[in-house]
Design a protein around this motif. Structure first.
Motif, PDB file in Angstrom:
ATOM      1  N   SER A  17      -6.942   3.184  -1.982  1.00 17.79           N
ATOM      2  CA  SER A  17      -6.775   3.370  -0.539  1.00 17.79           C
ATOM      3  C   SER A  17      -7.633   2.381   0.235  1.00 17.79           C
ATOM      4  O   SER A  17      -8.676   1.926  -0.245  1.00 17.79           O
ATOM      5  CB  SER A  17      -7.182   4.790  -0.130  1.00 17.79           C
ATOM      6  N   LEU A  18      -7.180   2.062   1.419  1.00 20.38           N
ATOM      7  CA  LEU A  18      -7.934   1.277   2.384  1.00 20.38           C
ATOM      8  C   LEU A  18      -7.643   1.821   3.771  1.00 20.38           C
ATOM      9  O   LEU A  18      -6.556   2.357   4.027  1.00 20.38           O
ATOM     10  CB  LEU A  18      -7.538  -0.202   2.340  1.00 20.38           C
ATOM     11  N   ARG A  19      -8.599   1.633   4.670  1.00 19.15           N
ATOM     12  CA  ARG A  19      -8.386   2.003   6.066  1.00 19.15           C
ATOM     13  C   ARG A  19      -8.634   0.789   6.929  1.00 19.15           C
ATOM     14  O   ARG A  19      -9.754   0.259   6.944  1.00 19.15           O
ATOM     15  CB  ARG A  19      -9.329   3.130   6.484  1.00 19.15           C
ATOM     16  N   ALA A  49       4.073   0.033  11.051  1.00 21.87           N
ATOM     17  CA  ALA A  49       3.959   1.315  11.742  1.00 21.87           C
ATOM     18  C   ALA A  49       3.602   1.061  13.193  1.00 21.87           C
ATOM     19  O   ALA A  49       3.073  -0.001  13.529  1.00 21.87           O
ATOM     20  CB  ALA A  49       2.904   2.207  11.088  1.00 21.87           C
ATOM     21  N   ALA A  50       3.886   2.043  14.042  1.00 22.72           N
ATOM     22  CA  ALA A  50       3.541   1.933  15.451  1.00 22.72           C
ATOM     23  C   ALA A  50       3.105   3.287  15.984  1.00 22.72           C
ATOM     24  O   ALA A  50       3.460   4.341  15.418  1.00 22.72           O
ATOM     25  CB  ALA A  50       4.713   1.395  16.267  1.00 22.72           C
ATOM     26  N   PHE A  68       1.280   5.612   4.213  1.00 27.12           N
ATOM     27  CA  PHE A  68       0.441   5.074   5.281  1.00 27.12           C
ATOM     28  C   PHE A  68       0.479   6.019   6.485  1.00 27.12           C
ATOM     29  O   PHE A  68       1.497   6.653   6.766  1.00 27.12           O
ATOM     30  CB  PHE A  68       0.962   3.711   5.741  1.00 27.12           C
ATOM     31  N   THR A  69      -0.640   6.062   7.219  1.00 24.21           N
ATOM     32  CA  THR A  69      -0.714   6.862   8.435  1.00 24.21           C
ATOM     33  C   THR A  69      -1.383   6.041   9.531  1.00 24.21           C
ATOM     34  O   THR A  69      -2.483   5.524   9.341  1.00 24.21           O
ATOM     35  CB  THR A  69      -1.517   8.150   8.211  1.00 24.21           C
ATOM     36  N   ILE A  70      -0.707   5.947  10.661  1.00 23.81           N
ATOM     37  CA  ILE A  70      -1.272   5.262  11.815  1.00 23.81           C
ATOM     38  C   ILE A  70      -1.852   6.298  12.764  1.00 23.81           C
ATOM     39  O   ILE A  70      -1.311   7.389  12.926  1.00 23.81           O
ATOM     40  CB  ILE A  70      -0.212   4.383  12.524  1.00 23.81           C
ATOM     41  N   LEU A  81      -5.064   2.230  10.493  1.00 22.72           N
ATOM     42  CA  LEU A  81      -3.978   2.361   9.524  1.00 22.72           C
ATOM     43  C   LEU A  81      -4.602   2.817   8.206  1.00 22.72           C
ATOM     44  O   LEU A  81      -5.296   2.035   7.542  1.00 22.72           O
ATOM     45  CB  LEU A  81      -3.231   1.047   9.330  1.00 22.72           C
ATOM     46  N   GLN A  82      -4.397   4.071   7.871  1.00 19.43           N
ATOM     47  CA  GLN A  82      -4.855   4.610   6.592  1.00 19.43           C
ATOM     48  C   GLN A  82      -3.775   4.332   5.560  1.00 19.43           C
ATOM     49  O   GLN A  82      -2.632   4.763   5.720  1.00 19.43           O
ATOM     50  CB  GLN A  82      -5.103   6.110   6.704  1.00 19.43           C
ATOM     51  N   MET A  83      -4.149   3.631   4.502  1.00 14.66           N
ATOM     52  CA  MET A  83      -3.194   3.218   3.483  1.00 14.66           C
ATOM     53  C   MET A  83      -3.589   3.864   2.152  1.00 14.66           C
ATOM     54  O   MET A  83      -4.667   3.565   1.624  1.00 14.66           O
ATOM     55  CB  MET A  83      -3.158   1.700   3.355  1.00 14.66           C
ATOM     56  N   ASN A  84      -2.746   4.725   1.659  1.00 15.02           N
ATOM     57  CA  ASN A  84      -2.978   5.411   0.383  1.00 15.02           C
ATOM     58  C   ASN A  84      -1.925   4.993  -0.634  1.00 15.02           C
ATOM     59  O   ASN A  84      -0.877   4.441  -0.278  1.00 15.02           O
ATOM     60  CB  ASN A  84      -2.929   6.926   0.580  1.00 15.02           C
ATOM     61  N   SER A  85      -2.218   5.271  -1.889  1.00 16.48           N
ATOM     62  CA  SER A  85      -1.281   4.961  -2.985  1.00 16.48           C
ATOM     63  C   SER A  85      -0.784   3.524  -2.886  1.00 16.48           C
ATOM     64  O   SER A  85       0.423   3.252  -2.966  1.00 16.48           O
ATOM     65  CB  SER A  85      -0.094   5.933  -2.955  1.00 16.48           C
ATOM     66  N   LEU A  86      -1.716   2.623  -2.712  1.00 14.51           N
ATOM     67  CA  LEU A  86      -1.349   1.219  -2.518  1.00 14.51           C
ATOM     68  C   LEU A  86      -0.687   0.639  -3.760  1.00 14.51           C
ATOM     69  O   LEU A  86      -1.022   0.994  -4.896  1.00 14.51           O
ATOM     70  CB  LEU A  86      -2.581   0.411  -2.128  1.00 14.51           C
TER      71      LEU A  86
END
Length: 122
Positions: A17-19, A49-50, A68-70, A81-86
């Motif tokens: 994950s990265l944020r 994403a927006a 991902f979650t914005i 932008l929270q990025m999981n399971s990259l």
């Protein structure tokens, strides 16, 4: 006009994950639709994403939906932008952008950050 500065990119293993953060300066941050886009080597820039002014508009690209979650904090003039399971195919330069319109169209975003590199190793 707003000035945008991204941070939080880096190298991560697949599944990690990265944020990403995007700090905005200038006036009326809350009046902009904020978007994240990415560009991989040899490919066109694509929408990720927006997040609209009110939060009712939060579209995602199909390739990142569910991973991902914005989010945005108007008090801090920041969008995340929270990025999981990259995945390795998420490797790209990620850009933050702002638009006066409620849209995902790249051409409608006229304020861009410098980008931050995200590299996902397999």
């Amino acid at each position: 006009q707003v000035q945008l500065v991204e941070s939080g990119g880096g190298l991560v293993q697949a599944g990690g994950s990265l944020r990403l953060s995007c700090a905005a300066s200038g006036r009326s941050f809350s009046s902009y639709t904020m978007g994240w886009f990415r560009q991989a080597p040899g490919k066109e820039r694509e929408f990720v994403a927006a997040f609209g002014r009110s939060g009712a508009f939060t579209p995602y690209a199909g390739s990142v939906k569910g991973r991902f979650t914005i989010s945005r904090d108007n008090a801090e003039n920041t969008v995340y932008l929270q990025m999981n399971s990259l995945r390795p195919e998420d490797t790209a330069v990620y850009y933050c952008a702002a638009s006066r319109l409620i849209t995902i169209a790249t051409s409608a975003y006229d304020n861009w950050g410098q980008g931050t590199q995200v590299t996902v190793s397999s």
